[in-house]
Design a protein around this motif. Structure first.
Motif, PDB file in Angstrom:
ATOM      1  N   HIS A  34      46.124   0.331   1.784  1.00  0.00           N
ATOM      2  CA  HIS A  34      46.151  -0.281   2.962  1.00  0.00           C
ATOM      3  C   HIS A  34      46.545  -1.741   2.976  1.00  0.00           C
ATOM      4  CE1 HIS A  34      43.168  -1.590   6.429  1.00  0.00           C
ATOM      5  NE2 HIS A  34      44.302  -1.640   6.766  1.00  0.00           N
ATOM      6  N   SER A  48      50.142   5.498   2.347  1.00  0.00           N
ATOM      7  CA  SER A  48      49.579   4.510   3.065  1.00  0.00           C
ATOM      8  C   SER A  48      48.116   4.788   3.899  1.00  0.00           C
ATOM      9  CB  SER A  48      50.687   4.017   4.216  1.00  0.00           C
ATOM     10  OG  SER A  48      51.727   3.438   3.728  1.00  0.00           O
ATOM     11  N   HIS A  49      47.562   3.925   4.198  1.00  0.00           N
ATOM     12  CA  HIS A  49      45.974   3.863   4.732  1.00  0.00           C
ATOM     13  C   HIS A  49      46.612   4.655   6.218  1.00  0.00           C
ATOM     14  CE1 HIS A  49      42.288   3.163   6.448  1.00  0.00           C
ATOM     15  NE2 HIS A  49      42.922   2.708   7.256  1.00  0.00           N
ATOM     16  N   GLY A  50      47.590   4.131   6.984  1.00  0.00           N
ATOM     17  CA  GLY A  50      47.938   4.512   8.362  1.00  0.00           C
ATOM     18  C   GLY A  50      47.214   3.642   9.409  1.00  0.00           C
ATOM     19  N   SER A  57      52.303   1.540   6.571  1.00  0.00           N
ATOM     20  CA  SER A  57      52.631   2.777   7.180  1.00  0.00           C
ATOM     21  C   SER A  57      54.203   2.994   7.493  1.00  0.00           C
ATOM     22  CB  SER A  57      51.584   3.191   8.305  1.00  0.00           C
ATOM     23  OG  SER A  57      51.661   2.189   9.498  1.00  0.00           O
ATOM     24  N   GLY A  64      50.136   7.958   7.345  1.00  0.00           N
ATOM     25  CA  GLY A  64      49.065   7.229   6.631  1.00  0.00           C
ATOM     26  C   GLY A  64      48.056   8.749   6.258  1.00  0.00           C
TER      27      GLY A  64
END
Length: 1133
Positions: A34, A48-50, A57, A64
């Motif tokens: 993130h 990715s976290h998103g 992202s 994510g």
């Protein structure tokens, strides 16, 4: 339960409703990166976290994996992640609690202990983790007051997702730190001796799961009576199973969310009870729904028009009947009544202003008749103002809410004559004509788009809590085991073992055979899922029959069988059908009954009544018929066998039920009884059921799926041949004893049993015979179905009502089908198949909520038919391929051109005449219709013997009957009203179940008086004991103490009645000091429930706390807490 535990779990519940970002990012899948600042890196190929604010992202790989909310990158897994976070949080806290001990854990840390904050930087990181995982969005957990400043000062971000190691490391440091604490600063006043396996974690987790799913509403989706009832039933059943498991020292694993009938049955260790549990739930749900169909204009059933006193009376009278029925184990009557009283109880929260007054918990006085329900508005007092257009948010007058005056809306569906008292609120809605009369609008909360739809979620959640409260009251009065039996949950087979035995002198050999096989059947299944859960024995003779033995105790049943004696013999005919009638009304639905006789039926007039009960209970009846050996009978008759016409009666009844009419000699009977052993298996399913009379050559097919085992074919008939063809094309003739398809066979009398090689696919069987024959194919499988014929409501409320009669012939009709044994299975086809032919009528399948399917057919056959269901399942494991399956009802159903209906109060008092009005109409030829009325208790009754009907016109009649004064309270009876058309070619019936309940004047809970307490508890609790002596009484005017049991505590409990006063029970309890709390559950003879709590803590008698109170479980209290989550639920959080 005072103060503490609900408070603690309340905090957890609120915490559980928030976003569990820590678990969502790090536990449920591989960690994602993130990036909100330059302090973190996005490693090549990493997730990715998103989300909109995560700049990584947009880098390859894009997207994510976070599950922070329902609309997150992996939002489809948000609920799973949240529930997993709840479990992890509870587990972590429980681990620390066990390391520290309850007292230290509850004391909390002192601020003065945290002077050297920098030296404890690693610990502050752990606290930051806690803040993220536990307390985000809700800052008042037990430790918050002391630790919140630390969260603000020492929040830290760790790159590359090392939180797991941090938590494991820091938890150990915190354990060591807690052990060094000397004195408390913050305390929470609650007590518990629950352990991790079955205690606080499970309790809170259960409710957190319930909060995440069972009590919530998806945005835009309203909850119905069906939804509310099912969720309360599932939760109450889980609670009872958990309590039983803990009492026996076993772990209890919660079912997956959302709760389903199969999931709950599996969690209860009673997977084979899925079908009976499902059927019990459906009974209660449909009885609830029926109120809107049959009592739509009766305001007291809905708390409309401020009929609070009348509505409460319906509920409390119903509770009295339910408790009386449960005490006598008449569970079907209890289930039907429960379903009915659920409806007004739930409507109270939607139709009154209880929610608008700001109440957070249900009204406990709705289920008690000795208290005030609240201050009710006077008839002349204004309660509402006009809504502001479509906005009715503030239409209840302020003084009504301020003074906490109960009101409800008035309603009328008459377009011209609608009226209401001046100034009164209306119910509201398109069909309520009073809503256009000043003051305009309405206050109902029935759905999200109702007049007060903004409060629908609160009202629905409160209705769930209120229904749970009622079920909890029934459960405590009955006890966990009996409560679960009422719900259809048992670790033994739900099918039971039921015998109707002719006990005339000529039956001595038959009785001896039954004596020999009964212990073999029972002993071989002891401790297994095939062990019968209920035993019924009905001896039949002439001039009488009975007394019926109904027990759950296998030893008592064997003793009853052994005590049978063959006596008499003056009369050839016997009261076989009277005994069968009694067994049919006593056995659970979908049971199997065996009738042993060597004589004709003297009571042939009961044939249509027995068929009616077979259809209504969907019970299979097998007849074991032998020739007579009585010398006295031979002297009176040239033929010692039952005549052809006598035998045809038994064949007809067996055919109607899908059973067998097995004709053997007395010496052959022991071999034929092998069918009994197979019948007790609760996983038995019917794949094919057919009959040909007269016999003819015919081809039959049946589908075997991968879940079916122990494939078996039953054939009755003489002089027949067959060819069996497997799915692979392999065939075997009936004369071929060396084939591979039939692995075992048995032939005795007119009965053949074939064990087939289990092979999935479409099987074929070619039958050749000119004699009458029946063919039945069965197997064992978890997948089956239950169904009812229903009538879709044509009134103002959508829904359907279960038919208590035969469906109407030749016109369209509907069925409600529910699959059991698989949550992933679906119905693809439902057909009504002619029993003695090849014709069939296929229906249109409409999926409903909760795994139900509403089926519409354009024509109900005018001949006998069975119900066939085809479906598809996704497989028993995620990797398994889907498969198709086919099941069939063993019962043969009939339709009718006669229409008969009856409606009456279903509770009567002994000695009081009771009337049941009924009406009959015909779409066929008019004329004199014969009326027959029977009841299985043989209460005296009067009724018209015939009615004259004109085509298309209805005629009314009345049955009047009286239960004797000495009838025990809780006795149920079945009333069957039959109408037979002129010529006797068409018959219809209505089957009603009633409860006999004595007048109750005892509404007070039993009271406890502490006589003594002895304790030598020390710091080493394992080496010391404590004990109490308690006197329990039900008062001078009470009905007496019925039961004292442990609700909490792990010691030994002993009770005994005092010699001089049967209304006093002395209780002694002894336990280890490691279990320093006890709560006694005390119940009187009419089901009033109280509890008494004691503890040796404090070291002196002055420190003892004892109380008597209405007692509800922590689960119930905590479930009510979930009402506060409605806002989060509506937002989808």
């Amino acid at each position: 339960m005072s103060g503490g535990l609900p408070v603690v779990c309340l905090l957890l519940l609120h915490t559980g409703a928030q976003v569990f970002r820590f678990i969502a990012r790090n536990f449920s899948e591989s960690p994602g990166v993130h990036r909100e600042s330059d302090f973190q890196c996005h490693c090549a190929g990493k997730c990715s976290h998103g989300g909109a604010i995560d700049r990584t992202s947009a880098n390859e790989p894009k997207g994510g994996i976070n599950k922070d909310s329902l609309d997150a990158s992996h939002g489809h897994l948000h609920t799973k992640a949240a529930n997993m976070a709840i479990a992890a949080t509870s587990e972590l806290l429980e681990d620390i609690q066990q390391a520290a001990g309850d007292k230290t854990f509850l004391q909390g840390p002192e601020l003065s202990a945290w002077v050297d904050l920098e030296s404890r930087m690693s610990f502050s990181v752990m606290l930051s983790s806690w803040h993220t995982a536990i307390l985000q969005g809700y800052q008042n957990w037990v430790f918050t007051m002391a630790l919140q400043p630390l969260f603000k000062l020492h929040g830290r971000v760790r790159p590359c997702c090392v939180w797991v190691q941090v938590i494991l490391e820091e938890v150990q440091q915190y354990k060591r730190f807690v052990r060094g604490k000397k004195r408390p600063m913050y305390t929470v006043a609650y007590k518990t001796d629950l352990t991790m396996s079955g205690g606080l974690t499970v309790l809170c987790l259960l409710l957190l799961h319930t909060g995440a799913q069972g009590f919530g509403l998806l945005p835009g989706k309203s909850l119905t009576h069906q939804d509310i009832t099912e969720r309360a039933i599932f939760n109450a059943t889980v609670q009872a199973c958990r309590a039983l498991a803990e009492a026996k020292g076993r772990d209890f694993t919660l079912p997956a969310q959302p709760f389903t009938a199969e999931g709950v049955a599996v969690a209860c260790g009673a997977k084979r009870s899925t079908k009976s549990f499902c059927k019990s739930t459906i009974t209660m749900v449909l009885r609830n729904v029926r109120v809107d169909v049959r009592h739509v204009f009766n305001g007291e059933y809905h708390f409309d028009e401020e009929m609070f006193v009348q509505g409460r009376k319906i509920i409390t009278d119903g509770i009295r009947a339910v408790k009386a029925s449960v005490k006598r184990e008449n569970f079907e009557a209890a289930r039907q009544k429960l379903g009915q009283i659920f409806h007004p109880l739930q409507d109270f929260y939607s139709h009154s202003n209880w929610v608008e007054m700001g109440n957070k918990l249900p009204n406990p006085n709705l289920i008690r008749s000795d208290t005030s329900i609240g201050k009710i508005a006077d008839k002349s007092r204004a309660t509402c103002r006009n809504c502001d257009g479509d906005d009715c948010t503030n239409n209840i007058l302020e003084d009504i809410l301020k003074e906490r005056i109960l009101i409800s809306g008035y309603t009328s569906m008459l377009p011209i004559f609608a009226s209401k008292p001046k100034g009164k609120c209306s119910h509201g809605g398109a069909i309520d004509r009073t809503s256009s009369i000043e003051p305009k609008g309405g206050i109902n909360k029935d759905s999200l788009d109702a007049s007060h739809g903004h409060l629908h979620t609160k009202a629905a959640n409160m209705a769930i809590a209120a229904t749970s409260e009622l079920l909890e009251d029934i459960r405590q009065a009955a006890g966990d085991k009996t409560f679960l039996q009422m719900m259809g949950i048992s670790k033994r087979s739900s099918r039971g073992l039921s015998f109707v035995i002719n006990t005339r002198k000529s039956m001595s050999d038959d009785i001896e055979t039954v004596r020999s096989i009964t212990p073999l059947i029972i002993n071989s299944d002891v401790g297994t899922e095939n062990e019968p859960s209920l035993f019924i024995l009905v001896p039949s003779n002439d001039p009488g029959f009975g007394k019926m033995i109904k027990t759950t105790d296998p030893t008592a049943f064997k003793n009853a069988i052994n005590s049978l004696s063959a006596t008499g013999g003056e009369d050839v005919d016997e009261l076989s059908l009277s005994g069968l009638q009694l067994a049919l009304t006593a056995a659970p639905s979908s049971s199997e009954i065996f009738l042993f006789t060597d004589a004709p039926a003297k009571d042939k007039h009961l044939k249509s009544t027995v068929i009616a009960l077979i259809e209504r209970t969907q019970t299979v009846v097998n007849f074991m018929i032998t020739g007579s050996t009585a010398l006295s009978r031979r002297r009176r008759r040239n033929d010692s066998k039952i005549t052809a016409s006598d035998m045809q009666l038994y064949r007809d009844l067996a055919h109607a039920s899908g059973g067998q009419a097995i004709e053997v000699t007395k010496s052959e009977l022991p071999v034929a009884t092998s069918i009994i052993t197979e019948s007790s298996n609760s996983s038995l399913v019917t794949l094919l059921q057919a009959a040909r009379s007269p016999g003819k050559a015919d081809n039959f097919t049946f589908m075997v799926d991968e879940t079916v085992t122990k494939l078996t074919v039953y054939i009755t008939g003489r002089s027949l041949t067959f060819t069996l063809i497997s799915p692979t094309g392999e065939s075997q003739q009936s004369s071929d004893t060396a084939g591979s398809l039939i692995t075992a066979s048995q032939s005795v009398g007119n009965f053949q049993s074939l064990q087939l090689k289990t092979e999935a696919g479409l099987w074929k069987m070619k039958m050749v015979s000119t004699n009458t024959y029946t063919l039945k194919v069965i197997g064992q499988s978890p997948i089956d179905f239950v169904f009812d014929f229903v009538e879709v409501s044509q009134g103002p409320f959508a829904g359907f009502d279960v038919l208590d009669t035969r469906p109407q012939a030749g016109v369209n009709g509907s069925l409600l089908v529910t699959l059991t044994g698989s949550d992933s299975a679906t119905v693809t086809e439902v057909a009504l198949v002619e029993s003695s032919g090849s014709g069939e009528v296929k229906g249109v399948v409409e999926p409903q909520a909760s795994g139900n399917f509403l089926v519409h057919v354009d024509r109900i056959p005018s001949v006998e038919f069975v119900v066939r269901v085809k479906g598809q399942d996704g497989g028993v494991t995620p990797k398994a391929s889907s498969f198709v399956f086919q099941r069939q009802s063993p019962i043969n159903f009939r339709a009718s051109n006669l229409i008969i209906s009856a409606e009456s109060n279903d509770i009567l008092e002994p000695g009081t005449p009771f009337s049941v009005p009924f009406s009959v109409m015909t779409n066929g030829i008019g004329g004199n219709v014969t009326i027959r009325v029977t009841n299985d208790r043989h209460f005296d009754s009067t009724f018209p013997s015939s009615l004259f009907l004109e085509t298309g016109k209805s005629v009314n009649g009345t049955v009047t009957l009286t239960a004797p004064l000495n009838t025990p309270s809780g006795t149920d009876f079945t009333l069957t009203i039959e109408a037979e058309a002129p010529g006797g070619n068409d018959t219809n019936y209505v089957v009603l179940r009633f409860s006999v309940v004595n007048m109750v004047t005892d509404f007070t809970q039993p009271a406890c008086q502490l006589l003594s307490l002895q304790s030598n508890c020390s710091n080493n609790c394992s080496s010391s004991m404590w004990e109490i002596s308690v006197r329990v009484t039900d008062g001078a005017e009470g009905t007496g103490v019925d039961r004292v049991s442990l609700k909490q505590g792990r010691g030994s409990l002993n009770t005994n009645l005092t010699a001089d006063n049967g209304n006093v029970t002395l209780v002694s309890y002894k336990a280890s000091c490691c279990s320093p709390d006890v709560e006694l559950l005390v119940v009187d003879q009419v089901g009033n429930v109280g509890s008494c709590s004691y503890t040796p803590r404090g070291g002196s008698m002055a420190a003892i706390s004892g109380s008597t109170k209405l007692s509800y479980s922590p689960l119930l209290y905590l479930s009510m807490v979930l009402l506060g989550l409605h806002v989060l639920t509506e937002l989808g959080i």
